[in-house]
Design a protein around this motif. Structure first.
Motif, PDB file in Angstrom:
ATOM      1  N   TYR A  83      45.803   3.037   4.263  1.00  8.62           N
ATOM      2  CA  TYR A  83      47.044   3.735   3.898  1.00  8.62           C
ATOM      3  C   TYR A  83      48.248   2.787   3.980  1.00  8.62           C
ATOM      4  CZ  TYR A  83      50.706   7.304   3.945  1.00  8.62           C
ATOM      5  OH  TYR A  83      51.824   8.046   3.662  1.00  8.62           O
ATOM      6  N   ILE A  84      48.304   1.980   5.039  1.00 13.05           N
ATOM      7  CA  ILE A  84      49.416   1.040   5.214  1.00 13.05           C
ATOM      8  C   ILE A  84      49.444   0.029   4.070  1.00 13.05           C
ATOM      9  CG2 ILE A  84      50.290  -0.859   6.639  1.00 13.05           C
ATOM     10  CD1 ILE A  84      49.374   0.785   9.096  1.00 13.05           C
ATOM     11  N   LEU A  85      48.292  -0.572   3.747  1.00 17.32           N
ATOM     12  CA  LEU A  85      48.254  -1.595   2.695  1.00 17.32           C
ATOM     13  C   LEU A  85      48.612  -1.017   1.330  1.00 17.32           C
ATOM     14  CD1 LEU A  85      45.062  -3.568   3.734  1.00 17.32           C
ATOM     15  CD2 LEU A  85      47.447  -4.247   4.052  1.00 17.32           C
ATOM     16  N   ARG A  86      48.156   0.182   1.043  1.00 20.12           N
ATOM     17  CA  ARG A  86      48.386   0.780  -0.278  1.00 20.12           C
ATOM     18  C   ARG A  86      49.802   1.324  -0.448  1.00 20.12           C
ATOM     19  NH1 ARG A  86      43.452   1.370  -3.010  1.00 20.12           N
ATOM     20  NH2 ARG A  86      41.667   1.047  -1.664  1.00 20.12           N
ATOM     21  N   THR A  87      50.469   1.701   0.631  1.00 21.89           N
ATOM     22  CA  THR A  87      51.802   2.302   0.493  1.00 21.89           C
ATOM     23  C   THR A  87      52.953   1.412   0.956  1.00 21.89           C
ATOM     24  OG1 THR A  87      51.625   3.409   2.639  1.00 21.89           O
ATOM     25  CG2 THR A  87      50.950   4.666   0.696  1.00 21.89           C
ATOM     26  N   CYS A  88      52.673   0.443   1.834  1.00 20.67           N
ATOM     27  CA  CYS A  88      53.763  -0.335   2.426  1.00 20.67           C
ATOM     28  C   CYS A  88      53.714  -1.820   2.108  1.00 20.67           C
ATOM     29  CB  CYS A  88      53.774  -0.140   3.939  1.00 20.67           C
ATOM     30  SG  CYS A  88      54.114   1.553   4.409  1.00 20.67           S
ATOM     31  N   VAL A  89      52.833  -2.218   1.185  1.00 24.25           N
ATOM     32  CA  VAL A  89      52.771  -3.623   0.781  1.00 24.25           C
ATOM     33  C   VAL A  89      52.990  -3.686  -0.724  1.00 24.25           C
ATOM     34  CG1 VAL A  89      51.319  -5.677   0.595  1.00 24.25           C
ATOM     35  CG2 VAL A  89      51.228  -4.281   2.662  1.00 24.25           C
ATOM     36  N   GLY A  90      54.017  -4.426  -1.123  1.00 20.02           N
ATOM     37  CA  GLY A  90      54.283  -4.630  -2.550  1.00 20.02           C
ATOM     38  C   GLY A  90      53.502  -5.838  -3.027  1.00 20.02           C
ATOM     39  N   TYR A  91      54.219  -6.876  -3.419  1.00 18.23           N
ATOM     40  CA  TYR A  91      53.557  -8.082  -3.923  1.00 18.23           C
ATOM     41  C   TYR A  91      53.020  -8.932  -2.777  1.00 18.23           C
ATOM     42  CZ  TYR A  91      57.896 -10.427  -2.647  1.00 18.23           C
ATOM     43  OH  TYR A  91      58.973 -10.899  -1.950  1.00 18.23           O
ATOM     44  N   ILE A  92      52.038  -9.755  -3.098  1.00 24.91           N
ATOM     45  CA  ILE A  92      51.497 -10.763  -2.188  1.00 24.91           C
ATOM     46  C   ILE A  92      51.489 -12.081  -2.951  1.00 24.91           C
ATOM     47  CG2 ILE A  92      49.461 -11.546  -0.912  1.00 24.91           C
ATOM     48  CD1 ILE A  92      48.720  -8.618  -0.503  1.00 24.91           C
ATOM     49  N   ARG A  93      51.977 -13.138  -2.295  1.00 18.67           N
ATOM     50  CA  ARG A  93      52.002 -14.464  -2.925  1.00 18.67           C
ATOM     51  C   ARG A  93      51.126 -15.433  -2.147  1.00 18.67           C
ATOM     52  NH1 ARG A  93      58.050 -13.960  -3.463  1.00 18.67           N
ATOM     53  NH2 ARG A  93      58.329 -13.138  -5.555  1.00 18.67           N
ATOM     54  N   ASN A  94      50.485 -16.329  -2.885  1.00 18.70           N
ATOM     55  CA  ASN A  94      49.714 -17.438  -2.320  1.00 18.70           C
ATOM     56  C   ASN A  94      48.493 -17.004  -1.507  1.00 18.70           C
ATOM     57  OD1 ASN A  94      51.455 -19.402  -3.417  1.00 18.70           O
ATOM     58  ND2 ASN A  94      52.895 -19.057  -1.737  1.00 18.70           N
ATOM     59  N   LEU A  95      47.769 -16.010  -2.015  1.00 21.12           N
ATOM     60  CA  LEU A  95      46.511 -15.614  -1.394  1.00 21.12           C
ATOM     61  C   LEU A  95      45.433 -15.574  -2.470  1.00 21.12           C
ATOM     62  CD1 LEU A  95      44.948 -14.720   1.113  1.00 21.12           C
ATOM     63  CD2 LEU A  95      45.603 -12.366   0.574  1.00 21.12           C
ATOM     64  N   LYS A  96      44.442 -16.443  -2.316  1.00 14.94           N
ATOM     65  CA  LYS A  96      43.350 -16.530  -3.288  1.00 14.94           C
ATOM     66  C   LYS A  96      42.018 -16.351  -2.576  1.00 14.94           C
ATOM     67  CE  LYS A  96      45.968 -19.478  -6.330  1.00 14.94           C
ATOM     68  NZ  LYS A  96      46.192 -20.793  -6.845  1.00 14.94           N
ATOM     69  N   VAL A  97      41.039 -15.845  -3.317  1.00 15.15           N
ATOM     70  CA  VAL A  97      39.709 -15.599  -2.786  1.00 15.15           C
ATOM     71  C   VAL A  97      38.685 -16.241  -3.709  1.00 15.15           C
ATOM     72  CG1 VAL A  97      38.008 -13.801  -2.272  1.00 15.15           C
ATOM     73  CG2 VAL A  97      40.411 -13.426  -1.717  1.00 15.15           C
ATOM     74  N   GLU A  98      37.771 -17.013  -3.120  1.00 19.19           N
ATOM     75  CA  GLU A  98      36.656 -17.595  -3.869  1.00 19.19           C
ATOM     76  C   GLU A  98      35.464 -16.658  -3.791  1.00 19.19           C
ATOM     77  OE1 GLU A  98      37.085 -22.434  -3.611  1.00 19.19           O
ATOM     78  OE2 GLU A  98      35.622 -21.431  -2.325  1.00 19.19           O
ATOM     79  N   THR A  99      34.818 -16.438  -4.919  1.00 13.64           N
ATOM     80  CA  THR A  99      33.634 -15.590  -4.984  1.00 13.64           C
ATOM     81  C   THR A  99      32.490 -16.376  -5.579  1.00 13.64           C
ATOM     82  OG1 THR A  99      35.079 -13.696  -5.367  1.00 13.64           O
ATOM     83  CG2 THR A  99      32.755 -13.382  -5.836  1.00 13.64           C
ATOM     84  N   GLY A 100      31.293 -16.227  -5.004  1.00 12.92           N
ATOM     85  CA  GLY A 100      30.115 -16.890  -5.549  1.00 12.92           C
ATOM     86  C   GLY A 100      29.974 -18.308  -5.045  1.00 12.92           C
ATOM     87  N   THR A 101      28.922 -18.977  -5.555  1.00 14.48           N
ATOM     88  CA  THR A 101      28.657 -20.361  -5.177  1.00 14.48           C
ATOM     89  C   THR A 101      28.240 -21.158  -6.400  1.00 14.48           C
ATOM     90  OG1 THR A 101      26.347 -19.823  -4.709  1.00 14.48           O
ATOM     91  CG2 THR A 101      27.872 -19.753  -2.853  1.00 14.48           C
TER      92      THR A 101
END
Length: 149
Positions: A83-101
């Motif tokens: 609930y906190i992340l979906r309602t109280c967080v707008g944009y996020i900068r400089n966060l990337k996720v690697e998927t797979g190998t």
């Protein structure tokens, strides 16, 4: 009484080496301050008390007995991170996720609170915890005071 209101502001979580990075490379999160009404939905508190088996003043046969004290007490406070992340967080900068190998490896950017709420990356717990703590806080930090003055 006069209170300070700041509906939106930028937050730099103190996780890993984030704060030592140049400002343009730091993980930053737009915090949307919750309303008074929303705050009640953020946390739940669970209290559990455990007594000794002979905690009643009378035994099974009706005779009086010495009551033993409380054996243990547990209090657990839970954040509703989703609930906190979906309602109280707008944009996020400089966060990337690697998927797979190998050749199947791909990189995606986490751009908002909803994407963060749905992320399964290792190491995300400290970021989420830091954001939840910031949203829950009800005081202006010294660093924040210096920025606004």
């Amino acid at each position: 009484m006069i209170l300070t209101e700041e509906p939106r502001y930028e937050f730099y979580p103190d996780v890993g080496d984030n704060l030592s990075l140049p400002e343009t490379e730091r993980l930053s999160v737009e915090i949307i301050r919750p309303t008074g009404y929303q705050r009640s939905d953020f946390t739940s508190i669970e209290v559990k008390r455990e007594y000794y088996p002979d905690d009643q003043p009378t035994g099974p046969d009706g005779t009086e007995r010495m009551v033993k004290k409380l054996k243990s007490e547990h209090v657990r406070m839970r954040f509703d991170a989703d609930y906190i992340l979906r309602t109280c967080v707008g944009y996020i900068r400089n966060l990337k996720v690697e998927t797979g190998t190998g050749k199947g490896k791909s990189v995606r950017e986490i751009k908002n609170g909803t994407e963060l709420a749905e992320c399964r990356a290792y190491g995300i717990e400290k970021i989420v915890s830091s954001i939840c703590t910031e949203v829950q806080s009800d005081s202006i930090t010294e660093a924040k005071k210096k920025i606004t003055e």
